[in-house]
Design a protein around this motif. Structure first.
Motif, PDB file in Angstrom:
ATOM      1  N   ALA A 190       0.838  -1.206   0.000  1.00 28.97           N
ATOM      2  CA  ALA A 190       0.000   0.000   0.000  1.00 28.97           C
ATOM      3  C   ALA A 190       0.870   1.253   0.000  1.00 28.97           C
ATOM      4  CB  ALA A 190      -0.940  -0.001   1.204  1.00 28.97           C
ATOM      5  N   ASN A 191       1.948   1.225   0.753  1.00 28.61           N
ATOM      6  CA  ASN A 191       2.863   2.365   0.784  1.00 28.61           C
ATOM      7  C   ASN A 191       3.591   2.526  -0.547  1.00 28.61           C
ATOM      8  OD1 ASN A 191       2.127   2.718   3.440  1.00 28.61           O
ATOM      9  ND2 ASN A 191       3.983   1.823   4.280  1.00 28.61           N
ATOM     10  N   ALA A 192       3.993   1.417  -1.136  1.00 30.95           N
ATOM     11  CA  ALA A 192       4.674   1.474  -2.435  1.00 30.95           C
ATOM     12  C   ALA A 192       3.739   2.044  -3.503  1.00 30.95           C
ATOM     13  CB  ALA A 192       5.173   0.090  -2.830  1.00 30.95           C
ATOM     14  N   ARG A 193       2.476   1.676  -3.445  1.00 34.56           N
ATOM     15  CA  ARG A 193       1.511   2.199  -4.425  1.00 34.56           C
ATOM     16  C   ARG A 193       1.307   3.707  -4.271  1.00 34.56           C
ATOM     17  NH1 ARG A 193      -0.892  -2.833  -3.394  1.00 34.56           N
ATOM     18  NH2 ARG A 193      -2.319  -1.930  -1.870  1.00 34.56           N
ATOM     19  N   VAL A 194       1.338   4.206  -3.044  1.00 37.69           N
ATOM     20  CA  VAL A 194       1.229   5.654  -2.809  1.00 37.69           C
ATOM     21  C   VAL A 194       2.337   6.378  -3.568  1.00 37.69           C
ATOM     22  CG1 VAL A 194       1.586   7.453  -1.051  1.00 37.69           C
ATOM     23  CG2 VAL A 194       0.009   5.569  -0.606  1.00 37.69           C
ATOM     24  N   VAL A 195       3.543   5.874  -3.453  1.00 34.75           N
ATOM     25  CA  VAL A 195       4.687   6.530  -4.101  1.00 34.75           C
ATOM     26  C   VAL A 195       4.627   6.371  -5.619  1.00 34.75           C
ATOM     27  CG1 VAL A 195       7.202   6.490  -4.304  1.00 34.75           C
ATOM     28  CG2 VAL A 195       6.142   6.413  -2.065  1.00 34.75           C
TER      29      VAL A 195
ATOM     30  N   GLN B 257      13.318  13.471 -16.925  1.00 33.00           N
ATOM     31  CA  GLN B 257      13.721  14.708 -17.591  1.00 33.00           C
ATOM     32  C   GLN B 257      13.084  15.843 -16.804  1.00 33.00           C
ATOM     33  OE1 GLN B 257      12.735  14.781 -21.715  1.00 33.00           O
ATOM     34  NE2 GLN B 257      13.500  16.847 -22.018  1.00 33.00           N
ATOM     35  N   LEU B 258      13.888  16.811 -16.432  1.00 38.90           N
ATOM     36  CA  LEU B 258      13.431  17.928 -15.618  1.00 38.90           C
ATOM     37  C   LEU B 258      12.602  18.891 -16.449  1.00 38.90           C
ATOM     38  CD1 LEU B 258      13.694  19.276 -12.797  1.00 38.90           C
ATOM     39  CD2 LEU B 258      15.723  20.452 -13.662  1.00 38.90           C
ATOM     40  N   GLY B 259      11.515  19.360 -15.848  1.00 35.91           N
ATOM     41  CA  GLY B 259      10.693  20.393 -16.476  1.00 35.91           C
ATOM     42  C   GLY B 259      11.324  21.762 -16.248  1.00 35.91           C
ATOM     43  N   ASN B 260      10.510  22.793 -16.108  1.00 37.33           N
ATOM     44  CA  ASN B 260      11.022  24.160 -15.969  1.00 37.33           C
ATOM     45  C   ASN B 260      11.243  24.606 -14.533  1.00 37.33           C
ATOM     46  OD1 ASN B 260      11.230  24.768 -18.712  1.00 37.33           O
ATOM     47  ND2 ASN B 260       9.028  25.096 -18.839  1.00 37.33           N
ATOM     48  N   ARG B 261      10.983  23.760 -13.560  1.00 38.90           N
ATOM     49  CA  ARG B 261      11.231  24.096 -12.165  1.00 38.90           C
ATOM     50  C   ARG B 261      12.579  23.534 -11.742  1.00 38.90           C
ATOM     51  NH1 ARG B 261       6.545  26.296  -9.601  1.00 38.90           N
ATOM     52  NH2 ARG B 261       8.082  26.808  -8.009  1.00 38.90           N
ATOM     53  N   PRO B 262      13.211  24.109 -10.722  1.00 37.24           N
ATOM     54  CA  PRO B 262      14.517  23.597 -10.262  1.00 37.24           C
ATOM     55  C   PRO B 262      14.421  22.163  -9.725  1.00 37.24           C
ATOM     56  CG  PRO B 262      14.085  25.789  -9.346  1.00 37.24           C
ATOM     57  CD  PRO B 262      12.817  25.326 -10.016  1.00 37.24           C
ATOM     58  N   LEU B 263      15.513  21.459  -9.836  1.00 39.20           N
ATOM     59  CA  LEU B 263      15.611  20.089  -9.348  1.00 39.20           C
ATOM     60  C   LEU B 263      15.224  20.007  -7.869  1.00 39.20           C
ATOM     61  CD1 LEU B 263      16.503  17.189  -9.996  1.00 39.20           C
ATOM     62  CD2 LEU B 263      18.822  17.867  -9.355  1.00 39.20           C
ATOM     63  N   SER B 264      15.685  20.950  -7.074  1.00 38.58           N
ATOM     64  CA  SER B 264      15.381  20.938  -5.643  1.00 38.58           C
ATOM     65  C   SER B 264      13.878  21.051  -5.398  1.00 38.58           C
ATOM     66  CB  SER B 264      16.120  22.062  -4.918  1.00 38.58           C
ATOM     67  OG  SER B 264      15.749  23.319  -5.447  1.00 38.58           O
ATOM     68  N   TYR B 265      13.188  21.808  -6.221  1.00 37.40           N
ATOM     69  CA  TYR B 265      11.738  21.956  -6.083  1.00 37.40           C
ATOM     70  C   TYR B 265      11.031  20.632  -6.372  1.00 37.40           C
ATOM     71  CZ  TYR B 265       6.962  23.598  -6.803  1.00 37.40           C
ATOM     72  OH  TYR B 265       5.604  23.763  -6.722  1.00 37.40           O
ATOM     73  N   VAL B 266      11.446  19.959  -7.436  1.00 34.67           N
ATOM     74  CA  VAL B 266      10.833  18.687  -7.817  1.00 34.67           C
ATOM     75  C   VAL B 266      11.063  17.640  -6.720  1.00 34.67           C
ATOM     76  CG1 VAL B 266      10.817  16.825  -9.530  1.00 34.67           C
ATOM     77  CG2 VAL B 266      11.026  19.209 -10.274  1.00 34.67           C
ATOM     78  N   ALA B 267      12.286  17.561  -6.211  1.00 34.59           N
ATOM     79  CA  ALA B 267      12.583  16.605  -5.136  1.00 34.59           C
ATOM     80  C   ALA B 267      11.764  16.927  -3.891  1.00 34.59           C
ATOM     81  CB  ALA B 267      14.072  16.619  -4.814  1.00 34.59           C
ATOM     82  N   GLN B 268      11.669  18.201  -3.561  1.00 38.71           N
ATOM     83  CA  GLN B 268      10.903  18.612  -2.383  1.00 38.71           C
ATOM     84  C   GLN B 268       9.430  18.271  -2.552  1.00 38.71           C
ATOM     85  OE1 GLN B 268       8.608  21.478  -2.262  1.00 38.71           O
ATOM     86  NE2 GLN B 268       8.163  21.087  -0.118  1.00 38.71           N
ATOM     87  N   ARG B 269       8.874  18.519  -3.723  1.00 36.51           N
ATOM     88  CA  ARG B 269       7.459  18.194  -3.977  1.00 36.51           C
ATOM     89  C   ARG B 269       7.210  16.692  -3.833  1.00 36.51           C
ATOM     90  NH1 ARG B 269       3.064  21.418  -4.564  1.00 36.51           N
ATOM     91  NH2 ARG B 269       2.327  19.945  -6.091  1.00 36.51           N
ATOM     92  N   PHE B 270       8.094  15.900  -4.411  1.00 37.63           N
ATOM     93  CA  PHE B 270       7.946  14.447  -4.331  1.00 37.63           C
ATOM     94  C   PHE B 270       7.986  13.987  -2.873  1.00 37.63           C
ATOM     95  CE2 PHE B 270       9.685  10.230  -3.884  1.00 37.63           C
ATOM     96  CZ  PHE B 270       8.859   9.486  -4.701  1.00 37.63           C
ATOM     97  N   LYS B 271       8.998  14.427  -2.149  1.00 37.27           N
ATOM     98  CA  LYS B 271       9.175  13.964  -0.776  1.00 37.27           C
ATOM     99  C   LYS B 271       8.073  14.480   0.154  1.00 37.27           C
ATOM    100  CE  LYS B 271      13.455  13.865   0.773  1.00 37.27           C
ATOM    101  NZ  LYS B 271      14.860  14.253   0.998  1.00 37.27           N
TER     102      LYS B 271
END
Length: 154
Positions: free
Chosen positions: A35-40, A70-84
């Motif tokens: 269930a946790n893996a599916r959330v991610v 492939q990174l979109g137009n936002r910074p890498l740090s933003y994408v990682a932060q959003r995911f986490k």
């Protein structure tokens, strides 16, 4: 690892491919629970749809995640932060708890050639095999790749 040294030389280049590795706090095996893996796994297409990323390969291991995109137009740090932050929020809600899910920081690698991209995709997809979670590439349910990977590109 909470080290400012991880940020030395880090740049975000839109439309370039990156591999991120994010590790669970205290190496807790959050994703042994399907269930946790599916959330991610549900977050990858969501972030893609928001234009933050274009996923190329990912694997959700018991205590860490590898994500090639492939990174979109936002910074890498933003994408990682959003995911986490999004995954932590969803997991905490699912388990009626508050607390950290991820270690601070992440490891990243910018991929600058097609050869490097294929090599990292193979690494991501092969990750469950040495861990004893699968006998061969393509067998693990919490891994996905845009391309078929029959041959080891290393």
């Amino acid at each position: 690892m909470n080290s400012p040294r991880l940020r030395i030389g880090r740049v975000s280049m839109p439309n370039h491919a990156y591999e991120l590795t994010m590790v669970c706090e205290h190496r807790r095996a959050w994703f042994d629970d399907p269930a946790n893996a599916r959330v991610v796994t549900a977050l990858f297409p969501l972030l893609d749809a928001q234009g933050l990323s274009h996923s190329l390969a990912w694997v959700v291991m018991p205590d860490h995640v590898h994500w090639l995109f492939q990174l979109g137009n936002r910074p890498l740090s933003y994408v990682a932060q959003r995911f986490k932050s999004r995954s932590a929020l969803m997991l905490n809600r699912l388990h009626l708890r508050n607390g950290r899910v991820w270690q601070t920081g992440y490891y990243d690698h910018c991929l600058r050639s097609e050869t490097a991209l294929r090599r990292h995709a193979f690494y991501v997809m092969e990750n469950p095999v040495p861990g004893g979670l699968a006998d061969r590439i393509g067998q693990y349910p919490y891994a996905w790749c845009r391309w078929p990977l029959e041959d080891d590109p290393r």
